[in-house]
Design a protein around this motif. Structure first.
Motif, PDB file in Angstrom:
ATOM      1  N   GLY A  23       0.779  -1.235   0.000  1.00  0.00           N
ATOM      2  CA  GLY A  23       0.000   0.000   0.000  1.00  0.00           C
ATOM      3  C   GLY A  23       0.807   1.278   0.000  1.00  0.00           C
ATOM      4  N   LEU A  24       1.996   1.259  -0.592  1.00  0.00           N
ATOM      5  CA  LEU A  24       2.866   2.428  -0.542  1.00  0.00           C
ATOM      6  C   LEU A  24       2.263   3.570  -1.360  1.00  0.00           C
ATOM      7  CD1 LEU A  24       5.548   2.435   1.005  1.00  0.00           C
ATOM      8  CD2 LEU A  24       6.726   2.291  -1.187  1.00  0.00           C
ATOM      9  N   ALA A  25       2.156   4.731  -0.746  1.00  0.00           N
ATOM     10  CA  ALA A  25       1.580   5.902  -1.404  1.00  0.00           C
ATOM     11  C   ALA A  25       2.410   7.130  -1.072  1.00  0.00           C
ATOM     12  CB  ALA A  25       0.135   6.119  -0.962  1.00  0.00           C
ATOM     13  N   LYS A  26       2.586   7.991  -2.074  1.00  0.00           N
ATOM     14  CA  LYS A  26       3.388   9.199  -1.896  1.00  0.00           C
ATOM     15  C   LYS A  26       2.907  10.265  -2.848  1.00  0.00           C
ATOM     16  CE  LYS A  26       6.969  11.817  -0.787  1.00  0.00           C
ATOM     17  NZ  LYS A  26       7.117  12.418   0.555  1.00  0.00           N
ATOM     18  N   SER A  27       2.809  11.495  -2.349  1.00  0.00           N
ATOM     19  CA  SER A  27       2.428  12.635  -3.186  1.00  0.00           C
ATOM     20  C   SER A  27       3.444  13.746  -3.013  1.00  0.00           C
ATOM     21  CB  SER A  27       1.045  13.164  -2.792  1.00  0.00           C
ATOM     22  OG  SER A  27       0.043  12.194  -3.021  1.00  0.00           O
ATOM     23  N   PHE A  28       3.628  14.524  -4.077  1.00  0.00           N
ATOM     24  CA  PHE A  28       4.382  15.762  -4.023  1.00  0.00           C
ATOM     25  C   PHE A  28       3.397  16.874  -4.357  1.00  0.00           C
ATOM     26  CE2 PHE A  28       7.853  12.735  -5.183  1.00  0.00           C
ATOM     27  CZ  PHE A  28       8.595  12.877  -4.014  1.00  0.00           C
ATOM     28  N   GLY A  29       2.943  17.564  -3.339  1.00  0.00           N
ATOM     29  CA  GLY A  29       1.890  18.556  -3.548  1.00  0.00           C
ATOM     30  C   GLY A  29       0.606  17.868  -3.968  1.00  0.00           C
ATOM     31  N   VAL A  33       2.421  10.464  -6.729  1.00  0.00           N
ATOM     32  CA  VAL A  33       3.555   9.809  -7.387  1.00  0.00           C
ATOM     33  C   VAL A  33       3.458   8.298  -7.251  1.00  0.00           C
ATOM     34  CG1 VAL A  33       6.075   9.669  -7.490  1.00  0.00           C
ATOM     35  CG2 VAL A  33       4.963  11.832  -6.934  1.00  0.00           C
ATOM     36  N   LEU A  34       3.006   7.824  -6.094  1.00  0.00           N
ATOM     37  CA  LEU A  34       2.791   6.399  -5.864  1.00  0.00           C
ATOM     38  C   LEU A  34       1.390   6.205  -5.321  1.00  0.00           C
ATOM     39  CD1 LEU A  34       6.111   5.344  -4.049  1.00  0.00           C
ATOM     40  CD2 LEU A  34       5.593   5.197  -6.502  1.00  0.00           C
ATOM     41  N   ARG A  35       0.714   5.153  -5.828  1.00  0.00           N
ATOM     42  CA  ARG A  35      -0.645   4.852  -5.362  1.00  0.00           C
ATOM     43  C   ARG A  35      -0.757   3.357  -5.094  1.00  0.00           C
ATOM     44  NH1 ARG A  35      -4.655   6.747  -9.752  1.00  0.00           N
ATOM     45  NH2 ARG A  35      -2.921   6.394 -11.200  1.00  0.00           N
ATOM     46  N   SER A  53       9.306   7.970 -17.672  1.00  0.00           N
ATOM     47  CA  SER A  53       9.745   8.966 -16.700  1.00  0.00           C
ATOM     48  C   SER A  53       8.535   9.497 -15.939  1.00  0.00           C
ATOM     49  CB  SER A  53      10.459  10.123 -17.410  1.00  0.00           C
ATOM     50  OG  SER A  53      11.623   9.660 -18.054  1.00  0.00           O
ATOM     51  N   GLY A  54       8.715   9.667 -14.632  1.00  0.00           N
ATOM     52  CA  GLY A  54       7.629  10.169 -13.802  1.00  0.00           C
ATOM     53  C   GLY A  54       6.643   9.130 -13.348  1.00  0.00           C
ATOM     54  N   SER A  55       6.934   7.859 -13.602  1.00  0.00           N
ATOM     55  CA  SER A  55       5.988   6.804 -13.235  1.00  0.00           C
ATOM     56  C   SER A  55       6.082   6.403 -11.773  1.00  0.00           C
ATOM     57  CB  SER A  55       6.198   5.573 -14.114  1.00  0.00           C
ATOM     58  OG  SER A  55       7.516   5.075 -13.970  1.00  0.00           O
ATOM     59  N   GLY A  56       7.135   6.840 -11.052  1.00  0.00           N
ATOM     60  CA  GLY A  56       7.254   6.533  -9.627  1.00  0.00           C
ATOM     61  C   GLY A  56       8.359   5.549  -9.292  1.00  0.00           C
ATOM     62  N   LEU A 230       8.221  -5.356 -12.842  1.00  0.00           N
ATOM     63  CA  LEU A 230       7.030  -4.545 -12.597  1.00  0.00           C
ATOM     64  C   LEU A 230       7.030  -3.383 -13.583  1.00  0.00           C
ATOM     65  CD1 LEU A 230       7.002  -4.189  -8.681  1.00  0.00           C
ATOM     66  CD2 LEU A 230       6.164  -6.083 -10.089  1.00  0.00           C
ATOM     67  N   PHE A 231       5.925  -3.211 -14.297  1.00  0.00           N
ATOM     68  CA  PHE A 231       5.769  -2.052 -15.170  1.00  0.00           C
ATOM     69  C   PHE A 231       4.902  -1.033 -14.450  1.00  0.00           C
ATOM     70  CE2 PHE A 231       3.031  -0.010 -18.521  1.00  0.00           C
ATOM     71  CZ  PHE A 231       3.971   0.944 -18.864  1.00  0.00           C
ATOM     72  N   LEU A 232       5.489   0.149 -14.165  1.00  0.00           N
ATOM     73  CA  LEU A 232       4.789   1.217 -13.468  1.00  0.00           C
ATOM     74  C   LEU A 232       4.420   2.323 -14.441  1.00  0.00           C
ATOM     75  CD1 LEU A 232       6.494  -0.205 -11.118  1.00  0.00           C
ATOM     76  CD2 LEU A 232       6.313   1.978  -9.939  1.00  0.00           C
TER      77      LEU A 232
END
Length: 266
Positions: A23-29, A33-35, A53-56, A230-232
């Motif tokens: 369940g890793l999740a991260k946001s920048f503003g 970035v990760l869901r 690029s930018g996929s996390g 893993l394809f993100l």
């Protein structure tokens, strides 16, 4: 390439997952970035992360190394010896414990410019891990010999090619005797003719049983070395699977598009 094996590294072999991420999740503003990133990695296996690029991808690595703090999810290492739930406050001690289990090889080498090759490799073992200088230097010399750089022990980073600097970066990570090696696009800054020498070292590490998480666009390398890919995209895992299946018969249209663009860019 293997140094003298540390007890902590040996103890996880054959004892279940080395790494569990849930369940890793991260946001920048406002940007997620990760869901809800989930995966499991067993000791001695290689996990490869691919995606645009930018996929996390890098954020996942930095979270595993304690360089980023997610807002949700859990990371467990070595059967819970280090376990962090990011839903609540995370102490500096827990972040350091997580970092102590892994070592990162960066895209842009990140060698200390004022230190020689030997000093770059021994700085962590001596200063951080408090190992005896003589032992750390002997191990560093053996590792440098394995990657063909023992004659560069007294050179400074600016005197090395990009490929040589990256090989020093890998040796520096291995010298810390981590349970988990993390590679963030280690060949993307290299001239094409230098890529092979770095990938060769990484293949040797995989063959020797090091546990690795690798972010890369080198699909041939991934197919040869990865146990799982893993394809993100957009901060989620779109597809996962063994490389021979995912690269030849992806099930998701977005995966097919990405692989086609990577394999046939023109």
């Amino acid at each position: 390439m293997s140094p003298t094996e540390s007890p902590s590294r040996a103890s996880v072999r054959g004892s279940g997952p080395l790494l569990e991420v849930r369940g890793l999740a991260k946001s920048f503003g406002d940007r997620e970035v990760l869901r809800s990133i989930d995966f499991t990695l067993h000791a001695g296996k290689v996990l490869v992360l691919i995606g645009p690029s930018g996929s996390g991808k890098t954020t996942v690595l930095r979270s595993l190394n304690g360089l980023e703090q997610p807002e949700a999810g859990t990371i467990s290492v070595a059967g819970g010896e280090v376990a962090i739930d990011f839903a609540g406050p995370v102490s500096a001690a827990k972040r350091l414990a997580l970092r102590d289990r892994s070592a990162m090889v960066f895209q842009h080498y990140n060698l200390f410019p004022h230190l020689t090759v030997l000093q770059n490799v021994t700085e962590g073992p001596i200063v951080v891990q408090k190992r005896a200088r003589a032992d750390a230097e002997a191990e560093a010399m053996a590792l440098l010999e394995r990657v063909g750089l023992v004659d560069k022990r007294d050179a400074f980073p600016f005197e090395l090619s990009g490929g040589q600097q990256q090989r020093v970066g890998i040796v520096r990570a291995v010298a810390l005797r981590p349970q988990l090696l993390l590679f963030d696009e280690p060949t993307s800054s290299l001239d094409p003719e230098l890529v092979g020498e770095v990938l060769t070292v990484m293949k040797e590490l995989a063959e020797e049983g090091w546990t690795m998480v690798v972010v890369t666009h080198e699909l041939v390398f991934a197919r040869e070395v990865a146990d799982e890919v893993l394809f993100l995209d957009g901060g989620v895992i779109v597809e996962r699977g063994a490389p021979e299946r995912l690269f030849t018969a992806p099930t998701q249209e977005r995966t097919k598009q990405f692989l086609n663009r990577l394999l046939f860019p023109f």
